[in-house]
Design a protein around this motif. Structure first.
Motif, PDB file in Angstrom:
ATOM      1  N   GLY A 144      11.707  -6.960  -6.772  1.00  0.00           N
ATOM      2  CA  GLY A 144      10.317  -7.279  -7.068  1.00  0.00           C
ATOM      3  C   GLY A 144       9.555  -7.859  -5.902  1.00  0.00           C
ATOM      4  N   ARG A 180       6.692  -6.009  -4.225  1.00  0.00           N
ATOM      5  CA  ARG A 180       5.364  -6.019  -4.827  1.00  0.00           C
ATOM      6  C   ARG A 180       4.452  -7.036  -4.140  1.00  0.00           C
ATOM      7  N   PRO A 192       3.687  -1.562  -1.554  1.00  0.00           N
ATOM      8  CA  PRO A 192       4.975  -1.618  -2.239  1.00  0.00           C
ATOM      9  C   PRO A 192       5.758  -0.304  -2.201  1.00  0.00           C
TER      10      PRO A 192
END
Length: 220
Positions: free
Chosen positions: A161, A164, A169
Motif C-alpha cells: 500500500g 499509493r 502508483p
C-alpha cells in the motif's frame, strides 16, 4: 588478539544457533504463513524479520548501513518511481545484507531451550549458510510470478500500500514487482550455487502442502 577472538566467535556461531530454523525466499512466497503454522505446530518460537526492520534501522549508523540511510533520506518517488527496478535491486539495503548482523544478535539473545523459526526475505543464502550447523535447517521459498500475483490479490488489505503514497502508483507497483522478480531469480541462482534447499511455490501448491514440504525439508 581481537581478530582471533572474532574468528573464534564466528566458529562458535553455528553451534549457538543450532536450534534455529531459517525460512527465506522471495516476496509473496508464503514465508510468514508457513513459519507461523510450523512454530505453532511444533512449539517453537517465531522471529519475523519484517517486524524488526524499523528497530534495526534505528540501531544502525550511516557508516554501518550506508544504503539503508540513503534510502531513508529519499522521498517516496525517489524510492519507487524515479529509479529503475535494476537500480532498486542493487541498492536496496536489506538485499545487500545491511543489518543482518542485528538479526543474529537478536537470535543470540533469545533462550535456546526450544527451537526458533526465523523468516523473511532478509535471510540471504550467502549470509545464512555459514551459520548452519545442520544444513537442513534452512530453506528458501521461490514463488513463481503467477503465485505472487495470486497471493497479492487474495490479501484482504491492499498489498504494498505504500506505493499509493507516490505520485504514480502504477509505475511504482510495476517497478516493485520487477525488482522482486529479479530478487527471486537471484535467490534461485545463489541457493543453487551454494547447494541450499529450496521449495518452488506455484498456484498448484496448497497452504497445507507447502507447510508439509517445509517441515519435511527441516526433518520435523
Amino acid at each position: 588478539m581481537q581478530r582471533h577472538e572474532e574468528e573464534a566467535e564466528a566458529l562458535e556461531l553455528p553451534a549457538r544457533l543450532r536450534h534455529v530454523y531459517w525460512i527465506g525466499g522471495g516476496s509473496g512466497a508464503g514465508k510468514s504463513t508457513v513459519a507461523r503454522r510450523l512454530a505453532s505446530r511444533f512449539g517453537m518460537r517465531l522471529y519475523a524479520t519484517d517486524d524488526v526492520m524499523r528497530d534495526h534501522a534505528g540501531r544502525t549508523t550511516p557508516g554501518e548501513a550506508p544504503l539503508l540511510h540513503a534510502f531513508m533520506a529519499m522521498d517516496m518517488d525517489e524510492r519507487w518511481v524515479n529509479r529503475s527496478p535494476e537500480v532498486m535491486l542493487e541498492t536496496f539495503h536489506w538485499f545487500r545484507g545491511e543489518g543482518f548482523g542485528l538479526i543474529v544478535e537478536d537470535l543470540l539473545r533469545m533462550p535456546g531451550d526450544r527451537g526458533v523459526i526465523v523468516e523473511g526475505f532478509r535471510l540471504l543464502p550467502r549470509l545464512v549458510k555459514p551459520l548452519l550447523a545442520v544444513p537442513g535447517h534452512a530453506v528458501w521459498l521461490l514463488p513463481t510470478p503467477d503465485f505472487r500475483r495470486a497471493a497479492v490479490r487474495s490479501r484482504s488489505a491492499p498489498s504494498d500500500g505504500f506505493v499509493r503514497r507516490t505520485s504514480d502508483p502504477a509505475t511504482a507497483a510495476r517497478n516493485l514487482a520487477e525488482r522482486d522478480r529479479m530478487f527471486t531469480e537471484r535467490l534461485a541462482g545463489e541457493t543453487e550455487l551454494l547447494r541450499l534447499p529450496t521449495v518452488r511455490v506455484d498456484t498448484t501448491v496448497s497452504e497445507d502442502a507447502l507447510c508439509a514440504r517445509v517441515a519435511a525439508a527441516f526433518g520435523l
